[in-house]
Write an enzyme that holds these catalytic residues in place. Sequence first.
Site: not given
Length: 341
Positions: A87, A128, A156, A14, A130, A152
């Site tokens: 992701s 993250t 996380k 990635g 997010e 997501y």
Amino acid sequence: MPNKKIAFITGITGQDGSYLAKLLLQKNYKVFGLVRRSSTYKYFRLKYLNILEKVNFVYGEMTETDFIIDQLKKIRPNVFYNLAAQSFVKYSFDNPKYTNSVNYKSVKSILDYIINSKLKIKFYQASTSEMYGNINCGYQDEKTKFNPNSPYALSKVKIHNLVKKYRNKYKLFFCSGILFNHESPLRGSEFVTKKIISHLVKMKKINSVLELGNIYAVRDWGYAPEYVKAMYSIMQAKIPEDYVVATSNSITVKDFFIRCCKKIGYNPIFKGRGINEKCYDKRTGRLIMRINKKYFRESELYHLKGRPLKIYKDLGFKTKVNVDDLISIMFKEELKLTHFI
Ligand code: NDP
Ligand code: GDR
């Protein structure tokens, strides 16, 4: 000469994994990377960074935790950077179970193994921004509460909290970097910055219109090679802790798009509102961008702006590349990259 330190990176193909591998090789680590097999070529980032031959690959899936654990027994890494994830936020609404499986369940099994094995592995988790979701606050830092609004983000948050819990309970070097959006020429093509830039470059040759979703979302965009340096610094801290990494400068997707248009020589003007909003080049009248509903998410995250004071105070880390520099770098490399894909 002392033995080289050994790093195990998941997500090495990635964006972040490839930059991190390069950094760790420069720091004289022996680097192992987990790669899931596929029928298409996915080593272009490592090739672009000129490190393909220097990395040792381990072929497996995050969800095959028994296999990963066997590899850890053999390789006995000193450091483990967990960057693999499903992701893409939008996809997590379509497949929350898979997202949870990769981003939470498999990581939990790896952590449980590290704890029980008594191997001394330092562990970095890719957390993250997010995780903050929509909160009524001007900025987010390590003290801000999480309010995840996508599968997501939820996956996380779960693993972030577990890393913290295990760190406190077992006194192990487990830490997380709460990274805000970071981009580069090696960004995945579905993410908005890369999508905008590669489309604008292509538009110079072919007649097509860029389609975007919520252009009023605000993000704090940084430069990925700097952010992997932050990951490394977090792993060198005397005491393992969680750190926010951000630039503290946030703009809308629309503003990012306008800056990109100007960079490539368009003079963007906007007409219409909501899903009817369109962007034209003032000089030629050419339609450059329109909104397409399919790029909206089931639940939008409107505003992110990080406050990275802790990492500056404790570890002396500060970003240098601003969003205009980032755009210049991404445009410059866009054409070269086509040779590696
Ligand atoms: P990418 O999407 O570019 O890379 C994800 C990596 O994970 C790829 O190597 C991918 O492999 C691998 N991967 C995904 N699913 C699996 C699986 N089931 N088994 C094995 N490998 C898998 O992400 P980034 O490099 O941008 O991000 C790295 C990490 O940081 C992620 O965990 C992300 O959630 C997190 N993060 C990223 C931010 C950003 O702005 N970039 C900000 C904050 C956190 P393959 O090549 O096969 O697809
Ligand atoms: P994000 O990145 O969801 O923040 O997750 P992305 O680039 O996908 O979206 C950023 C913002 O742009 C809006 N947007 C669009 N997004 C995409 N992808 N495509 C579009 O056409 C489009 N139009 C508008 C989105 O709605 C969003 O608000 C990234 C990933 O790297 C995560 O893994 C990471 O955790 C976070 O950044 C921090």
